[in-house]
Design a protein around this motif. Structure first.
Motif, PDB file in Angstrom:
ATOM      1  N   LEU A 178       9.949   8.624 -20.861  1.00  0.00           N
ATOM      2  CA  LEU A 178      11.341   8.437 -21.275  1.00  0.00           C
ATOM      3  C   LEU A 178      11.778   6.982 -21.111  1.00  0.00           C
ATOM      4  N   THR A 179      11.407   6.369 -20.001  1.00  0.00           N
ATOM      5  CA  THR A 179      11.816   4.968 -19.798  1.00  0.00           C
ATOM      6  C   THR A 179      11.176   4.065 -20.851  1.00  0.00           C
ATOM      7  N   LEU A 229       5.024  -1.000 -19.463  1.00  0.00           N
ATOM      8  CA  LEU A 229       3.960  -0.441 -18.609  1.00  0.00           C
ATOM      9  C   LEU A 229       4.269  -0.577 -17.127  1.00  0.00           C
ATOM     10  N   GLY A 230       4.829  -1.740 -16.732  1.00  0.00           N
ATOM     11  CA  GLY A 230       5.025  -2.012 -15.312  1.00  0.00           C
ATOM     12  C   GLY A 230       5.956  -1.039 -14.633  1.00  0.00           C
ATOM     13  N   ILE A 231       6.984  -0.590 -15.341  1.00  0.00           N
ATOM     14  CA  ILE A 231       7.925   0.362 -14.738  1.00  0.00           C
ATOM     15  C   ILE A 231       7.229   1.685 -14.424  1.00  0.00           C
ATOM     16  N   ASP A 232       6.164   2.000 -15.217  1.00  0.00           N
ATOM     17  CA  ASP A 232       5.416   3.237 -14.980  1.00  0.00           C
ATOM     18  C   ASP A 232       4.792   3.259 -13.588  1.00  0.00           C
ATOM     19  N   PHE A 233       4.221   2.114 -13.184  1.00  0.00           N
ATOM     20  CA  PHE A 233       3.581   2.058 -11.866  1.00  0.00           C
ATOM     21  C   PHE A 233       4.602   2.367 -10.770  1.00  0.00           C
ATOM     22  N   GLY A 234       5.777   1.745 -10.893  1.00  0.00           N
ATOM     23  CA  GLY A 234       6.810   1.964  -9.892  1.00  0.00           C
ATOM     24  C   GLY A 234       7.271   3.410  -9.838  1.00  0.00           C
ATOM     25  N   LEU A 243       9.250  -5.491 -10.921  1.00  0.00           N
ATOM     26  CA  LEU A 243       8.690  -5.636 -12.261  1.00  0.00           C
ATOM     27  C   LEU A 243       8.975  -7.026 -12.820  1.00  0.00           C
ATOM     28  N   VAL A 244      10.210  -7.499 -12.642  1.00  0.00           N
ATOM     29  CA  VAL A 244      10.570  -8.848 -13.082  1.00  0.00           C
ATOM     30  C   VAL A 244       9.722  -9.885 -12.347  1.00  0.00           C
ATOM     31  N   LEU A 255       0.529  -4.477 -11.482  1.00  0.00           N
ATOM     32  CA  LEU A 255       0.016  -3.422 -10.593  1.00  0.00           C
ATOM     33  C   LEU A 255       0.015  -3.902  -9.138  1.00  0.00           C
ATOM     34  N   ILE A 256      -0.482  -5.120  -8.928  1.00  0.00           N
ATOM     35  CA  ILE A 256      -0.560  -5.659  -7.566  1.00  0.00           C
ATOM     36  C   ILE A 256       0.832  -5.772  -6.946  1.00  0.00           C
ATOM     37  N   THR A 257       1.786  -6.315  -7.716  1.00  0.00           N
ATOM     38  CA  THR A 257       3.139  -6.470  -7.171  1.00  0.00           C
ATOM     39  C   THR A 257       3.772  -5.116  -6.866  1.00  0.00           C
ATOM     40  N   GLN A 258       3.566  -4.137  -7.741  1.00  0.00           N
ATOM     41  CA  GLN A 258       4.157  -2.818  -7.507  1.00  0.00           C
ATOM     42  C   GLN A 258       3.474  -2.105  -6.342  1.00  0.00           C
ATOM     43  N   MET A 259       2.155  -2.234  -6.237  1.00  0.00           N
ATOM     44  CA  MET A 259       1.404  -1.534  -5.186  1.00  0.00           C
ATOM     45  C   MET A 259       1.629  -2.145  -3.805  1.00  0.00           C
TER      46      MET A 259
END
Length: 967
Positions: free
Chosen positions: A912-913, A376-381, A344-345, A450-454
């Motif tokens: 929650l996060t 939002l980014g943590i959600d993808f992970g 995410l970072v 999204l791209i980095t997490q995927m």
């Protein structure tokens, strides 16, 4: 659908077969983006966020470029004991220090490498770089140009004022002088009380009363201890007016620092602000009996930064730790959540680098992209890890689990991310620069995250499962094998800690096994109906509460509470009755400047909303007026030359002085009473009157002085010495002020010219200071409406703030409509079903309504911070519905319990996060960020409840109604 499935199969093959190469490429890109992100800066100008074709915005930006007026810093020096000498000494000392504030920085054409940039950030100055020295302070205004007043004091007065002034000095004898003052007061204010209600009349009354106070005080001191120095200074101030900018009660001295740079040079302004604070810290130690304050946009920005560091340092750390523990407890391990946060970072770094290449500068609304992406980014992970863990629990291999994850959650994650990014990208079509840039920054950031997490997260999962063998060889070849050793040293104890029995028991509730049970419970028709009826009741209550919400017009209410800037602003409002947030307009000629100044004063006289109008015409009357004054001045000078200052006062003169002082007391009491009738009990005139006559006769300074001269025992020798000194100074100063040289724009002193004349000598600045507190709806609207009637280009913070509020409310509604249409169209394409599209927007619609109800119930007002949170709420609300429906379509009818068991857990975790992350912001002193965080806390929570309970209930009813067909 087949294209998407084929794409995910290719992606799965890529990350499972080449995880090391993917990660190395991503690391290289990350370093490149870090280098690029150094170019990214922020513009804090609110005007920069509004369309530049609006006359008020264009005028504001032109004024900022020509005068740097937006960066004015106001400094107060306060002493409740009214030791004006000490305050003036401190002001002179402080001014000499502030005048030397500079910024030494690399020359404009010097190219810096990363090493040099890092060194500069650390406060070092590499010797291989050429530097420029920029003087950051243009001027400091805190006292009048007495030389100019002493030479031209009479010729620049209005004919009526000049006549009254010269009539006061028809005699230099002390009793006659007090008598003439009384005659003047009775003529000017008592016979014509309306003079006290005008801006000029009020200012002249306050200045006149202060001059009398100083003069009488010098008489008192001389009679007591023969202080001739105080006499000379008091007589000078009596004629020319006070030299320093003091409040009407003489407890506060005001200084105004004008920077040589505008708020657009953010780095320079920040350096200047911190150096001002450093200088004030030094001066406080030198003058411990005085209180120093400072305010202005730049100082408010520094206070805001300090508050954000304080508010978000430990709370953010605790929130991050709690999120990591929450994810660890839910997934039963710590590595994958840690990988997700690390990636995410990385996504935020990539976004910052790309935005630096696109924009170079971000506005205040766009600058929070990092905070939004964290939410939002943590959600993808979480969804990716959930899908992978579900497959592993089914006994699948790592490679098959990656494939399963892409099949089960890939479509939902991608659709949710694209839907949210579309919401932000739609802001571009509002035509509102603030929204447009924020939309691009956030939309682009979501896609990049999204791209980095995927890609990176599955690659790291595979890399982790292979025991780091893929990268170990490469790292050792690069002589970085120590990194592998360090990893084993750190990860070993951490793994053992998380496997301790007490830790497993502690985190067991975070596995959220109850979600499967809630899914089965909601699958019952009576329960589903009850849930929906409850939702309808809550919707009605929320709509009712939301309809009563009001706008927050006071920008100060969104600032951190109790900051030095806020305290100083309150002091300026209380002591000077003017607001530091003033209006501005440029005049194209002297004639226009005179006309606009008079019109602004008329508005102030009529409405009471304007405290003062500052323009160059106060020093530069029309030539015809000056020529008319010359004859009067010459006649006065001829008479004055023949008058001897050495008047021998007798007992009869002392008696007359006593009578005139008593009369003066009565006149000032009457002036005070009339000012209260006109302007209320709290005004500058009554405060000045109270210093002279008190609230009771026993408290009157003038009456106590008069008693000195009602006895035959008075020492006429001392009184005559005072008469001689005062008479000589009066005659000398009056003759100096009787100069008849015409004052023109060309021969004005430079320190006066540069306050009002721009660099090209073709515009003249007019500053209009509101009277009292401007930041409530009625005062703000009336002030802007009345000043705009004088000239439609009238600008400044009051006008800019109102424009921003108008644009946010209008464009916010427009953006909501555009986003809603875009979301529906995209979901129609994605689901290829109108029914599923309708179902997907249910959590968003209901959750948003509930959020508004919760905001109203908490007493929150609508503001810019609420609207900054709205696109995020829309994206999150749609995401939740999309994830549930995508999984439901895969699993089929009757799968609500199964969907809630797996996808429901992921949604609960993401909720929650996000709520923990943004909820931690609500605990700080920064009200604006607390409002932003609390809005998101309410919105995310409401959207989670609606997606986890309302949507399953609707699906249950739909299954019952359409039992023969799939929903």
């Amino acid at each position: 659908m087949k294209i998407r499935e084929h794409f995910f199969r290719l992606l799965s093959s890529l990350v499972t077969n080449h995880p090391g190469k993917i990660l190395i490429c991503c690391i290289i890109i990350t370093f490149a983006m870090i280098a690029a992100s150094f170019r990214l800066s922020m513009k804090t100008q609110i005007a920069e966020m509004l369309p530049s074709d609006i006359p008020q915005i264009k005028e504001y930006l032109d004024i900022i470029e020509d005068y740097s007026s937006d960066g004015t810093v106001m400094i107060t020096i306060e002493d409740t004991s009214k030791n004006t000498k000490l305050m003036q000494k401190a002001a002179d000392d402080l001014a000499s220090r502030l005048q030397n504030i500079v910024n030494i920085k690399p020359a404009q054409n010097v190219k810096l490498n990363i090493k040099d940039k890092i060194a500069l950030l650390q406060g070092k100055r590499p010797s291989n770089i050429e530097y420029d020295t920029l003087n950051l302070v243009k001027r400091i205004d805190y006292k009048l140009d007495n030389k100019f007043i002493s030479e031209h004091g009479f010729i620049i007065q209005k004919p009526k004022d000049l006549e009254n002034t010269l009539s006061m000095f028809s005699s230099l004898a002390l009793p006659d002088l007090i008598e003439n003052i009384n005659n003047n007061f009775e003529k000017e204010y008592i016979e014509d009380a309306d003079n006290l209600t005008t801006l000029d009349g009020e200012a002249q009354a306050v200045q006149g009363l202060e001059g009398i106070r100083r003069f009488l005080q010098s008489l008192d001191l001389y009679m007591e201890n023969a202080d001739s120095v105080a006499t000379v200074e008091a007589v000078t101030d009596f004629i020319a007016g006070p030299q320093y900018y003091l409040s009407s009660d003489n407890t506060v001295l005001l200084m105004m620092l004008q920077p040589s740079v505008s708020m657009n040079e953010f780095e320079d302004m920040m350096i200047m602000g911190y150096q001002i604070d450093d200088s004030l810290e030094v001066i406080r130690k030198l003058y411990p009996d005085l209180n120093f304050g400072r305010t202005g946009l730049m100082m408010m920005q520094i206070d805001e930064n300090n508050a954000m560091v304080k508010d978000f340092s430990w709370p953010s750390v605790f929130a991050l730790i709690f999120i990591l523990l929450l994810l660890t407890g839910s997934f039963g391990e710590w590595k994958l959540p840690f990988f997700s946060i690390l990636i995410l970072v990385t996504g935020i770094i990539w976004t910052a680098g790309i935005l630096a290449l696109i924009y170079r500068y971000l506005n205040m609304m766009s600058a929070v992209f990092g905070i939004v992406l964290i939410g939002l980014g943590i959600d993808f992970g979480i969804h990716i890890i959930s899908g992978f863990r579900d497959a592993r629990q089914m006994g699948k291999s790592v490679k098959d689990s990656i494939q399963f994850m892409y099949e089960r959650v890939g479509a939902g994650v991608t659709t949710g991310a694209l839907t949210t990014s579309i919401v932000f990208f739609c802001l571009v079509f509002t035509g509102f620069e603030a929204f447009a840039q924020m939309g691009v920054a956030m939309g682009l950031g979501i896609i990049i995250t999204l791209i980095t997490q995927m890609i990176m997260l599955p690659a790291m999962i595979v890399w982790n499962s292979k025991g780091y063998s893929i990268s170990a060889g490469f790292l050792r070849k690069c002589k970085l094998g120590i990194l592998i050793t360090l990893w084993h040293l750190i990860s070993g104890p951490v793994v053992r800690f998380f496997k301790l029995p007490f830790f497993s028991c502690l985190l067991y509730p975070f596995r959220f096994g109850f979600l499967s049970g809630s899914g089965r419970f909601i699958s019952k028709i009576p329960v589903a109906i009850t849930v929906l009826l409850t939702a309808i009741v809550l919707i009605i209550l929320s709509v009712k509460g939301g309809s009563r919400m009001q706008w927050e017009y006071d920008f100060m209410e969104l600032q951190p509470k109790g900051t030095p800037s806020q305290i100083t602003q309150k002091t300026i409002l209380d002591k000077f009755e003017i607001s530091p947030d003033f209006a501005m307009v440029k005049a194209r000629s002297l004639e226009e400047c005179r006309k606009l100044t008079e019109e602004f004063k008329k508005v102030g006289n009529r409405t009471g909303l304007i405290g003062s109008v500052d323009a160059i015409t106060e020093f530069l009357p029309e030539e015809t007026v000056q020529r008319e004054n010359i004859g009067v001045i010459d006649a006065f000078k001829e008479k004055l030359t023949a008058i001897s200052p050495e008047v021998q006062l007798t007992e009869n003169d002392a008696y007359k002085l006593n009578r005139e002082l008593i009369r003066l007391h009565q006149n000032i009491v009457e002036i005070g009473e009339m000012s209260v009738m006109s302007n209320g009990e709290s005004n500058k005139i009554i405060r000045k009157c109270d210093q002279l006559v008190g609230r009771e006769d026993n408290d009157s300074y003038i009456l106590s002085l008069a008693k000195r001269f009602d006895s035959s025992s008075i020492d006429l020798t001392v009184l005559n010495r005072f008469q001689r000194i005062a008479g000589e100074v009066l005659k000398k100063r009056l003759l100096e002020m009787s100069g008849t040289q015409l004052v023109t724009l060309e021969n004005l002193p430079e320190d006066i010219r540069k306050r009002y004349v721009n660099k090209r000598n073709n515009d003249l600045l007019i500053n209009v200071y509101p009277k009292g507190y401007i930041w409530n709806e009625k005062s703000l609207n009336t002030f802007n409406e009345q000043t705009k009637k004088v000239n439609e280009r009238t600008t400044g913070m009051p006008a800019i703030a109102q424009l921003l509020i108008t644009f946010i409310s209008e464009k916010g509604a427009q953006a909501t409509v555009i986003s809603a249409i875009a979301i529906i169209l995209f979901l129609m394409i994605d689901f290829r079903s109108f029914k599923y599209t309708l179902l997907a927007v249910i959590p968003l619609t209901i959750g948003t309504i509930w959020m508004v109800g919760l905001m109203a119930a908490s007493g929150m007002k609508l503001s810019m911070m609420n609207f900054m949170a709205m696109p995020l709420i829309i994206g999150i609300g749609v995401d939740y519905g999309v994830h549930i429906l995508h999984r439901y379509r895969i699993e089929g009818n009757g799968s609500v319990p199964l969907v809630m068991k797996f996808t429901g857990r992921a949604i609960l975790l993401t909720s929650l996060t996000t709520m923990i992350g943004f909820g931690s912001m609500a605990t700080g002193t920064h009200v604006g960020m607390a409002v932003f965080g609390l809005t998101l806390f309410f919105g995310v929570g409401a959207c989670f409840i609606s997606s986890s309970f309302i949507l399953p209930a609707v699906i249950t009813l739909c299954e019952k109604i359409f039992s023969k067909n799939s929903v």
